[in-house]
Design a protein around this motif. Structure first.
Motif, PDB file in Angstrom:
ATOM      1  N   ASN A  85       0.970  -1.124   0.084  1.00  0.00           N
ATOM      2  CA  ASN A  85       0.044   0.080  -0.011  1.00  0.00           C
ATOM      3  C   ASN A  85       0.891   1.299  -0.081  1.00  0.00           C
ATOM      4  N   GLY A  86       1.389   1.704  -1.222  1.00  0.00           N
ATOM      5  CA  GLY A  86       2.622   2.544  -1.356  1.00  0.00           C
ATOM      6  C   GLY A  86       3.857   1.876  -0.900  1.00  0.00           C
ATOM      7  N   SER A  87       4.835   2.508  -1.166  1.00  0.00           N
ATOM      8  CA  SER A  87       6.314   1.844  -0.860  1.00  0.00           C
ATOM      9  C   SER A  87       6.490   2.311   0.592  1.00  0.00           C
ATOM     10  N   ASP A  88       5.682   2.989   1.092  1.00  0.00           N
ATOM     11  CA  ASP A  88       5.797   3.279   2.575  1.00  0.00           C
ATOM     12  C   ASP A  88       5.534   2.052   3.427  1.00  0.00           C
ATOM     13  N   GLU A  89       4.399   1.346   2.873  1.00  0.00           N
ATOM     14  CA  GLU A  89       4.087   0.071   3.489  1.00  0.00           C
ATOM     15  C   GLU A  89       5.125  -1.013   3.566  1.00  0.00           C
ATOM     16  N   THR A 111      17.447  12.230   4.895  1.00  0.00           N
ATOM     17  CA  THR A 111      16.743  11.291   3.787  1.00  0.00           C
ATOM     18  C   THR A 111      15.180  11.304   3.969  1.00  0.00           C
ATOM     19  N   PHE A 112      14.410  10.333   3.405  1.00  0.00           N
ATOM     20  CA  PHE A 112      13.231  10.091   3.536  1.00  0.00           C
ATOM     21  C   PHE A 112      12.903   9.838   5.129  1.00  0.00           C
ATOM     22  N   VAL A 113      11.992  10.714   5.696  1.00  0.00           N
ATOM     23  CA  VAL A 113      11.797  10.517   7.316  1.00  0.00           C
ATOM     24  C   VAL A 113      11.274   9.206   7.671  1.00  0.00           C
ATOM     25  N   ASN A 160      17.943  10.458  -3.821  1.00  0.00           N
ATOM     26  CA  ASN A 160      17.487  10.680  -2.374  1.00  0.00           C
ATOM     27  C   ASN A 160      16.629  11.994  -2.369  1.00  0.00           C
ATOM     28  N   ASN A 161      15.725  11.582  -1.286  1.00  0.00           N
ATOM     29  CA  ASN A 161      15.024  12.634  -1.080  1.00  0.00           C
ATOM     30  C   ASN A 161      15.161  12.966   0.359  1.00  0.00           C
ATOM     31  N   PRO A 162      15.385  14.358   0.706  1.00  0.00           N
ATOM     32  CA  PRO A 162      14.738  15.528  -0.066  1.00  0.00           C
ATOM     33  C   PRO A 162      15.912  16.394  -0.663  1.00  0.00           C
ATOM     34  N   VAL A 185      17.376  -0.578  -1.572  1.00  0.00           N
ATOM     35  CA  VAL A 185      17.814   0.623  -2.503  1.00  0.00           C
ATOM     36  C   VAL A 185      16.165   0.958  -2.830  1.00  0.00           C
ATOM     37  N   ASP A 186      16.135   2.259  -2.478  1.00  0.00           N
ATOM     38  CA  ASP A 186      14.738   2.926  -2.740  1.00  0.00           C
ATOM     39  C   ASP A 186      14.747   3.731  -3.947  1.00  0.00           C
ATOM     40  N   GLU A 187      13.992   2.983  -4.956  1.00  0.00           N
ATOM     41  CA  GLU A 187      14.103   3.930  -6.358  1.00  0.00           C
ATOM     42  C   GLU A 187      12.576   4.635  -6.466  1.00  0.00           C
ATOM     43  N   ALA A 188      12.118   5.295  -5.440  1.00  0.00           N
ATOM     44  CA  ALA A 188      10.778   5.970  -5.440  1.00  0.00           C
ATOM     45  C   ALA A 188      10.919   6.760  -6.961  1.00  0.00           C
ATOM     46  N   TYR A 189      12.164   7.745  -7.164  1.00  0.00           N
ATOM     47  CA  TYR A 189      12.351   8.549  -8.170  1.00  0.00           C
ATOM     48  C   TYR A 189      13.040   8.080  -9.426  1.00  0.00           C
ATOM     49  N   HIS A 190      12.915   6.719  -9.779  1.00  0.00           N
ATOM     50  CA  HIS A 190      13.647   6.156 -10.847  1.00  0.00           C
ATOM     51  C   HIS A 190      13.174   6.719 -12.051  1.00  0.00           C
ATOM     52  N   ARG A 211      10.164   0.358  -5.350  1.00  0.00           N
ATOM     53  CA  ARG A 211       9.547   1.337  -5.977  1.00  0.00           C
ATOM     54  C   ARG A 211       8.179   1.782  -5.697  1.00  0.00           C
ATOM     55  N   THR A 212       7.870   2.776  -6.449  1.00  0.00           N
ATOM     56  CA  THR A 212       6.467   3.194  -5.988  1.00  0.00           C
ATOM     57  C   THR A 212       5.943   3.759  -7.477  1.00  0.00           C
ATOM     58  N   VAL A 213       4.364   3.786  -7.591  1.00  0.00           N
ATOM     59  CA  VAL A 213       3.944   4.425  -9.008  1.00  0.00           C
ATOM     60  C   VAL A 213       3.395   5.802  -8.652  1.00  0.00           C
ATOM     61  N   SER A 214       3.634   6.277  -7.217  1.00  0.00           N
ATOM     62  CA  SER A 214       3.307   7.410  -6.747  1.00  0.00           C
ATOM     63  C   SER A 214       3.785   8.559  -7.754  1.00  0.00           C
ATOM     64  N   LYS A 215       5.140   8.824  -7.915  1.00  0.00           N
ATOM     65  CA  LYS A 215       5.737   9.752  -8.454  1.00  0.00           C
ATOM     66  C   LYS A 215       5.366   9.889 -10.113  1.00  0.00           C
ATOM     67  N   LEU A 216       5.329   8.589 -10.427  1.00  0.00           N
ATOM     68  CA  LEU A 216       4.860   8.569 -11.965  1.00  0.00           C
ATOM     69  C   LEU A 216       3.757   9.000 -12.244  1.00  0.00           C
ATOM     70  N   ILE A 221      -3.377   6.186  -6.028  1.00  0.00           N
ATOM     71  CA  ILE A 221      -4.057   4.582  -5.788  1.00  0.00           C
ATOM     72  C   ILE A 221      -3.368   3.855  -4.775  1.00  0.00           C
ATOM     73  N   ARG A 222      -2.398   4.260  -4.381  1.00  0.00           N
ATOM     74  CA  ARG A 222      -1.240   3.852  -3.219  1.00  0.00           C
ATOM     75  C   ARG A 222      -0.950   2.314  -3.746  1.00  0.00           C
ATOM     76  N   LEU A 223       0.385   2.476  -4.517  1.00  0.00           N
ATOM     77  CA  LEU A 223       0.809   1.266  -4.840  1.00  0.00           C
ATOM     78  C   LEU A 223       2.249   1.220  -5.023  1.00  0.00           C
TER      79      LEU A 223
HETATM   80  N1  PMP Z   1      10.552   6.401  -0.755  1.00  0.00           N
HETATM   81  C1  PMP Z   1      10.875   7.706  -0.945  1.00  0.00           C
HETATM   82  C2  PMP Z   1      12.550   7.927  -1.017  1.00  0.00           C
HETATM   83  C3  PMP Z   1      10.006   8.864  -0.927  1.00  0.00           C
HETATM   84  O1  PMP Z   1      10.479  10.103  -1.048  1.00  0.00           O
HETATM   85  C4  PMP Z   1       8.489   8.564  -0.800  1.00  0.00           C
HETATM   86  C5  PMP Z   1       7.543   9.456  -0.724  1.00  0.00           C
HETATM   87  N2  PMP Z   1       7.785  10.809  -0.437  1.00  0.00           N
HETATM   88  C6  PMP Z   1       8.513   7.164  -0.587  1.00  0.00           C
HETATM   89  C7  PMP Z   1       9.452   6.117  -0.549  1.00  0.00           C
HETATM   90  C8  PMP Z   1       6.918   6.738  -0.183  1.00  0.00           C
HETATM   91  O2  PMP Z   1       6.178   6.880  -1.493  1.00  0.00           O
HETATM   92  P1  PMP Z   1       4.864   5.821  -1.522  1.00  0.00           P
HETATM   93  O3  PMP Z   1       4.261   5.591  -0.219  1.00  0.00           O
HETATM   94  O4  PMP Z   1       3.745   7.102  -2.051  1.00  0.00           O
HETATM   95  O5  PMP Z   1       4.758   4.742  -2.374  1.00  0.00           O
END
Ligand code: PMP
Length: 350
Positions: A85-89, A111-113, A160-162, A185-190, A211-216, A221-223
């Motif tokens: 449910n998002g890469s958060d999960e 980095t990502f909190v 990296n974020n931020p 390796v967190d490729e949220a922004y790949h 990875r996530t589809v969020s940034k795309l 939809i949270r995946l």
């Molecule tokens: N990883 C990184 C590095 C992020 O910046 C974020 C969102 N800000 C996430 C994961 C989480 O993204 P999501 O839960 O929307 O998939």
């Protein structure tokens, strides 16, 4: 009885992940894709969603979606996927599985909190290793610290974020080789970086990619998806709540994977606009721009609190990272119109 008597002290000490109100604002705070789906696609999607039997629980392991993701995202043969449910999960799942008493979760910082927060939730010891002043990665210092801390889990956001910085590939590979634990390796922004560890996954026995589809363009939809060797993913699958990805999300994702070129074209547009926005920001007096490989740009200004407040009054919402990152603001790349509004407002704010 009060919550303070029962809630764990490390939770009492935390602040909830802040999500500011954004109604009526030009929203450039959360790394969303600013483009909505074309009208025609929206209608097709509505028809697809209308056919989902919402009286039933979703399929716990939607094989068609998993196979489509594996194909479209070039997942190497022999690797297994896990949906979240998002890469958060997925971050939380990896941490939960590895949180033996006293275990360490380590990451370069800032980095990502959620790495720190999820580690704390699970009772892991979070260890943040500072990046250099310019937010570049000192791999040797990180490896030295790994020798001392022996982390069970290492998170590398790539990019990296931020900060938006993409660490050199060989530095990350060096860390994976030297790590006594598992590296995520967190490729949220790949989609905005053009670099990925996906093809190198078979090379390392201690590497997982999330990875996530969020940034795309599908943040709503949270995946998220995790890719790794079956023996790792099998363990993480046990920690996953049984119906963690909704039936509507599954159907929407499967539909959109078939139309991926629409989202990829939007990402290409954002990448191109990032260059122009970066140049325009750098031309403002007193503004330092950090190079970004993501869909946002980190800037340092003379007074971040004042600039943030002024932007907010001008109805532009960005992320204020001060004082954690001294006088730094993070702006998401928006549409050309939004970027122009931001630049005008920031000129006024400085
Ligand atoms: N990883 C990184 C590095 C992020 O910046 C974020 C969102 N800000 C996430 C994961 C989480 O993204 P999501 O839960 O929307 O998939």
């Amino acid at each position: 009885m009060k919550p303070e008597d029962l809630v764990r002290p490390e939770i009492l000490a935390l602040k909830a992940y802040p999500v500011p109100a954004a109604e009526g604002m030009v929203k450039l705070d959360a790394m969303e894709n600013p483009y909505t789906l074309p009208e025609e696609l929206r209608r097709e999607l509505a028809a697809v969603l209308a056919r989902v039997d919402v009286n039933r629980y979703p399929t716990p392991t939607p094989q068609k979606l998993i196979d489509a993701l594996a194909r479209r995202m070039n997942v190497p043969r022999g690797m297994r996927l896990l949906l979240g449910n998002g890469s958060d999960e997925l971050i939380q799942i990896a941490i939960t599985a590895l949180a033996r008493p006293g275990a360490v979760a380590m990451y370069p910082a800032p980095t990502f909190v959620m790495y720190q927060m999820s580690a704390t939730f699970a009772g892991m010891k979070p260890v943040a290793v500072p990046l250099r002043e310019d937010f570049s990665f000192d791999a040797d210092a990180f490896i030295a610290r790994m020798k001392a801390e022996k982390p069970a889990l290492v998170f590398i956001a790539y990019p990296n974020n931020p900060t938006g910085v993409l660490y050199p590939e060989e530095d990350v590979a060096k860390v994976i080789r030297a790590c006594p634990g598992l590296v995520v390796v967190d490729e949220a922004y790949h989609a905005f970086a053009g670099k990925s560890f996906m093809p190198r996954l078979p090379e390392f026995s201690n590497l997982i990619i999330i990875r996530t589809v969020s940034k795309l363009g599908l943040a709503g939809i949270r995946l998220g998806y995790m890719v790794g060797r079956p023996e790792w993913v099998e363990q993480f699958d046990k920690v996953r709540p049984p119906y963690n990805v909704s039936g509507l999300t599954q159907a929407a994702a499967l539909f959109m994977l078939d139309k991926l070129e629409v989202l990829e074209a939007q990402a290409a547009r954002i990448r191109a606009d990032r260059a122009g926005l970066g140049t325009a920001l750098a031309a403002l007096k007193g503004v330092t721009v950090f190079p970004s490989e993501a869909n946002f740009i980190l800037v340092r200004v003379p007074d971040a609190d004042a600039a943030f407040q002024s932007l907010k009054e001008q109805k532009v919402l960005i992320k204020n990272l001060h004082p954690g990152l001294r006088n730094c603001l993070r702006v998401t790349v928006g549409t050309p119109d939004e970027n122009r509004i931001l630049l005008t407002a920031l000129r006024e704010a400085l």
